[in-house]
Enzyme design. Sequence first.
Site, PDB file in Angstrom:
ATOM      1  N   GLN A   1       0.820  -1.209   0.000  1.00  0.00           N
ATOM      2  CA  GLN A   1       0.000   0.000   0.000  1.00  0.00           C
ATOM      3  C   GLN A   1       0.854   1.258   0.000  1.00  0.00           C
ATOM      4  OE1 GLN A   1      -3.449  -0.491   2.359  1.00  0.00           O
ATOM      5  NE2 GLN A   1      -4.314   1.485   1.850  1.00  0.00           N
ATOM      6  N   ASP A   2       1.507   1.577   1.126  1.00  0.00           N
ATOM      7  CA  ASP A   2       2.439   2.697   1.113  1.00  0.00           C
ATOM      8  C   ASP A   2       3.686   2.313   1.896  1.00  0.00           C
ATOM      9  OD1 ASP A   2       1.247   2.885   3.624  1.00  0.00           O
ATOM     10  OD2 ASP A   2       1.114   5.061   3.598  1.00  0.00           O
ATOM     11  N   PRO A   3       4.775   3.085   1.745  1.00  0.00           N
ATOM     12  CA  PRO A   3       6.042   2.698   2.374  1.00  0.00           C
ATOM     13  C   PRO A   3       5.953   2.705   3.900  1.00  0.00           C
ATOM     14  CG  PRO A   3       6.390   4.350   0.652  1.00  0.00           C
ATOM     15  CD  PRO A   3       4.913   4.282   0.894  1.00  0.00           C
TER      16      PRO A   3
ATOM     17  N   THR B   1       1.207   3.487  -3.359  1.00  0.00           N
ATOM     18  CA  THR B   1       1.631   4.854  -3.062  1.00  0.00           C
ATOM     19  C   THR B   1       3.125   4.781  -2.785  1.00  0.00           C
ATOM     20  OG1 THR B   1      -0.517   5.451  -2.134  1.00  0.00           O
ATOM     21  CG2 THR B   1       1.351   6.825  -1.516  1.00  0.00           C
TER      22      THR B   1
ATOM     23  N   ALA C   1      -0.096   6.700   5.309  1.00  0.00           N
ATOM     24  CA  ALA C   1      -1.051   7.072   4.252  1.00  0.00           C
ATOM     25  C   ALA C   1      -1.114   8.574   3.998  1.00  0.00           C
ATOM     26  CB  ALA C   1      -2.447   6.534   4.553  1.00  0.00           C
TER      27      ALA C   1
END
Length: 230
Positions: free
Chosen positions: A69-71, A130, A139
Site C-alpha cells: 500500500q504505502d512505504p 503509493t 497514508a
Amino acid sequence: MTDDDRIKLEPSWKAALRGEFDQPYMHQLREFLRGEYAAGKEIYPPGPLIFNALNSTPLDQVKVVILGQDPYHGPGQAHGLCFSVQPGVATPPSLVNIYKELQRDLNIPIPSHGYLQSWAEQGVLLLNTTMTVERANAASHAKKGWELFTDRIIQVVSEQCPNVVFLLWGAHAQSKQKLIDGTKHLVLKSVHPSPLSAYRGFIGCGHFSRANSFLEQRGLGPIDWALPPL
C-alpha cells in the site's frame, strides 16, 4: 526537455511509461512533493530509492508482482520495495508472517533480516501503490496521484508481459484485480499477512509454491524465495 527525460528510471520502464510524467496528475503530485520537501518534512523512502522497485526489476524481467500500500514510515525502514526493509532494521510483523508462510509452504528457514532486494533482482516486482510517505504519518501521501501512476504500471505489466503471477494480499491489493488480464496471468488472492489477519487465510495459502509451479509449467525459472544472508 520533458519531465520524463529527467526521471532516473530503468530504460524499459522509462519507455513503457513515457508520457505519464507529463500527465496533469503527475504535475500535481510533483508540486505536492516539492511543497512537502520545502516545508522540511521528512519523506520516505529517500529520493533516489523512490523508484527502486522499477529500477531493480526491469519490465521485461517481471515474473511475479506483489502489491503493497504505502512505504514504511519509520526512520531507515523504507527503500522502495514493498514489505522490505533496509539491512540492519528489524523485520516488520507482516514480513515475519510472509516468512512463516514461506517456511510452511517451501520449508525455507526464516531469514534474520527483512531485505528483499534479491527477490526484486529475480523478477519479483515489489510495488507499493503509493510510493512515498511522510515520517510517522501513515497514508499521508495517499490520493495525491501515486495511485494513478501505479495503476498504469500494473496495466503495463498485464499488457506487455506474458505469464506473470500477481499476488494480491488484502482488500487494497485485490481492488487492483480489474487492471489485470486474468486470461494471460495467474492471480492469487489472500487476506493480508498483517498480524490482524494472517491466520485467517494467509498462513496456508501456498502462494509461493503455486507461483513457482506456474512459472515452471511455462518454461520459466522459479523464484528462489530463500534470501541470502547479509
